[in-house]
Design a protein around this motif. Structure first.
Motif, PDB file in Angstrom:
ATOM      1  N   LEU A 161     -73.347  18.199 -89.122  1.00 31.73           N
ATOM      2  CA  LEU A 161     -72.356  19.572 -88.941  1.00 31.73           C
ATOM      3  C   LEU A 161     -72.979  19.771 -87.897  1.00 31.73           C
ATOM      4  CD1 LEU A 161     -69.807  20.586 -89.542  1.00 31.73           C
ATOM      5  CD2 LEU A 161     -70.271  18.519 -91.807  1.00 31.73           C
ATOM      6  N   VAL A 162     -74.509  20.229 -88.849  1.00 33.57           N
ATOM      7  CA  VAL A 162     -75.704  20.640 -86.899  1.00 33.57           C
ATOM      8  C   VAL A 162     -74.981  19.228 -86.127  1.00 33.57           C
ATOM      9  CG1 VAL A 162     -77.847  21.201 -86.107  1.00 33.57           C
ATOM     10  CG2 VAL A 162     -76.911  21.825 -88.645  1.00 33.57           C
ATOM     11  N   MET A 206     -70.668  25.789 -92.151  1.00 33.09           N
ATOM     12  CA  MET A 206     -70.027  26.075 -90.836  1.00 33.09           C
ATOM     13  C   MET A 206     -70.944  27.145 -90.374  1.00 33.09           C
ATOM     14  SD  MET A 206     -67.333  24.521 -91.743  1.00 33.09           S
ATOM     15  CE  MET A 206     -66.533  24.727 -90.386  1.00 33.09           C
ATOM     16  N   MET A 239     -64.774  19.131 -88.332  1.00 35.80           N
ATOM     17  CA  MET A 239     -65.080  19.772 -88.821  1.00 35.80           C
ATOM     18  C   MET A 239     -64.438  21.217 -90.064  1.00 35.80           C
ATOM     19  SD  MET A 239     -65.150  24.205 -86.713  1.00 35.80           S
ATOM     20  CE  MET A 239     -63.926  23.948 -86.953  1.00 35.80           C
ATOM     21  N   MET A 272     -64.804  16.857 -82.888  1.00 39.66           N
ATOM     22  CA  MET A 272     -65.798  17.861 -83.818  1.00 39.66           C
ATOM     23  C   MET A 272     -64.794  18.607 -84.035  1.00 39.66           C
ATOM     24  SD  MET A 272     -65.799  21.162 -83.218  1.00 39.66           S
ATOM     25  CE  MET A 272     -65.095  21.283 -81.797  1.00 39.66           C
ATOM     26  N   TRP A 322     -73.975  27.313 -89.986  1.00 42.56           N
ATOM     27  CA  TRP A 322     -74.999  26.181 -89.003  1.00 42.56           C
ATOM     28  C   TRP A 322     -74.861  25.182 -88.057  1.00 42.56           C
ATOM     29  CZ3 TRP A 322     -80.483  26.267 -88.858  1.00 42.56           C
ATOM     30  CH2 TRP A 322     -80.910  26.791 -89.502  1.00 42.56           C
ATOM     31  N   HIS A 323     -73.234  24.553 -88.252  1.00 42.04           N
ATOM     32  CA  HIS A 323     -72.752  24.139 -87.441  1.00 42.04           C
ATOM     33  C   HIS A 323     -71.790  25.249 -86.186  1.00 42.04           C
ATOM     34  CE1 HIS A 323     -69.308  21.921 -85.651  1.00 42.04           C
ATOM     35  NE2 HIS A 323     -68.468  22.696 -85.860  1.00 42.04           N
ATOM     36  N   THR A 383     -64.641  19.561 -92.993  1.00 46.21           N
ATOM     37  CA  THR A 383     -65.037  19.925 -93.737  1.00 46.21           C
ATOM     38  C   THR A 383     -65.817  20.697 -95.265  1.00 46.21           C
ATOM     39  OG1 THR A 383     -66.603  19.573 -91.602  1.00 46.21           O
ATOM     40  CG2 THR A 383     -67.619  20.684 -94.322  1.00 46.21           C
ATOM     41  N   TRP A 386     -75.250  19.689 -94.761  1.00 40.23           N
ATOM     42  CA  TRP A 386     -75.816  20.196 -93.059  1.00 40.23           C
ATOM     43  C   TRP A 386     -76.503  19.664 -91.594  1.00 40.23           C
ATOM     44  CZ3 TRP A 386     -80.635  20.755 -91.579  1.00 40.23           C
ATOM     45  CH2 TRP A 386     -81.193  21.673 -90.388  1.00 40.23           C
ATOM     46  N   SER A 392     -74.444  12.131 -86.818  1.00 38.35           N
ATOM     47  CA  SER A 392     -74.037  12.717 -87.451  1.00 38.35           C
ATOM     48  C   SER A 392     -72.553  12.077 -88.118  1.00 38.35           C
ATOM     49  CB  SER A 392     -73.247  13.462 -86.705  1.00 38.35           C
ATOM     50  OG  SER A 392     -71.897  14.415 -87.352  1.00 38.35           O
ATOM     51  N   GLY A 441     -72.653  18.853 -83.762  1.00 39.21           N
ATOM     52  CA  GLY A 441     -72.097  21.035 -82.866  1.00 39.21           C
ATOM     53  C   GLY A 441     -72.565  20.639 -81.931  1.00 39.21           C
TER      54      GLY A 441
END
Length: 313
Positions: free
Chosen positions: A223-224, A169, A148, A144, A171-172, A151, A220, A206, A227
């Motif tokens: 990254l969601v 970020m 992240m 992660m 939304w992540h 990104t 989007w 992902s 998370g």
């Protein structure tokens, strides 16, 4: 607070080393904050331990709004120190957190006693449950943080604006912490195995999404899912770890767990820029797949061994 103020001063003076040291202190603050979940587990009844950990982690939902807002709204707050405004806000938030922690009262029950029997760490680490708990948390967190961190670099290289990066970020972080409102309930209802497998599955999806395109929608979704996968693996791993030690052993077991997990997180964070530069966005994400597969295999082996009937002698 010291890290935020040192970072602010370093930006004003143009001192890169000072800026690095300031962020090191901010990182130490985050490291201590990770122990809040164990404090919740220590004071909760076993029946609601998973929910307690989950609800503490759910506090991170506020970060999904405060973090990107702080970065964008205060980006040019002080004209004399461009980029310095967010660090002054961070210092204020650290003071606020200190005031809240001053009100914390942890009951003395469960504190280790002098006559408690404590197993050697090698015996505790020899448990399959301990190994899977550490592996799930470490791999999920390291992947992660690596993806992240890379990104924003990937999005800026594709021509996206800073505002779009901040939105992704945000939304992540929501994907990281919103599931905490129900992760504990899912563990209680479905079991650790299914929730951990779902987390691994989310990380695989992902990676596949990130590798399939570079549109705003691809970032989007990827990254969601990143998370959500982190949340299931990290919360699930923390709950699993709580079942590997006695009250008197919890301090050293929790410490060793976080030493391993956060060491890999540090490596992932440090390697993010270099790996993105050398490999690019697609290869970086696909390289994460074997690590997730290793977690899946470990979970399957643990589940099979846990389900096997004990052999009587």
């Amino acid at each position: 607070m010291a890290g935020s103020l040192l970072s602010f001063w370093s930006i004003a003076e143009g001192t890169f080393i000072g800026f690095c040291l300031g962020n090191l202190l901010v990182g130490l603050y985050q490291g201590f904050a990770m122990y809040y979940r164990f404090a919740a587990a220590d004071v909760a009844r076993p029946a609601i331990r998973s929910r307690a950990i989950s609800w503490v982690m759910a506090g991170g939902v506020a970060a999904a709004f405060l973090g990107p807002w702080n970065a964008s709204a205060n980006y040019e707050w002080l004209t004399l120190v461009p980029d310095g405004g967010p660090y002054l806000v961070m210092a204020f938030l650290a003071v606020l957190a200190s005031l809240l922690l001053a009100l914390l009262r942890v009951p003395p029950q469960g504190e280790p006693q002098a006559d408690d029997v404590m197993r050697p760490m090698r015996d505790i680490a020899g448990q399959g449950r301990f190994q899977v708990a550490v592996l799930a948390s470490a791999v999920g967190y390291a992947i992660m943080i690596l993806v992240m961190t890379a990104t924003p670099l990937a999005m800026l290289s594709k021509g996206f604006e800073m505002g779009q990066v901040a939105t992704i970020m945000q939304w992540h972080v929501l994907g990281m912490f919103v599931p905490s409102f129900f992760t504990g309930s899912l563990i209680a209802r479905l079991g650790l195995y299914r929730v951990l497998m779902a987390g691994a599955g989310a990380l695989l999806l992902s990676s596949a999404t990130a590798a399939s395109g570079a549109s705003f929608a691809h970032f989007w979704v990827a990254l969601v899912l990143l998370g959500i996968g982190w949340n299931f693996l990290f919360v699930g791993g923390s709950v699993m770890l709580a079942g590997t030690h006695s009250e008197s052993e919890r301090g050293k077991v929790q410490g060793i767990n976080d030493l391993i997990v956060l060491s890999l997180v540090a490596i992932g964070s440090l390697l993010a820029g270099t790996l993105f530069h050398l490999w690019g966005w697609v290869v970086l994400n696909l390289t994460m797949v074997p690590l997730v597969i290793a977690v899946v295999v470990a979970l399957c082996v643990w589940q099979i061994r846990s389900s096997a009937p004990a052999v009587s002698t």
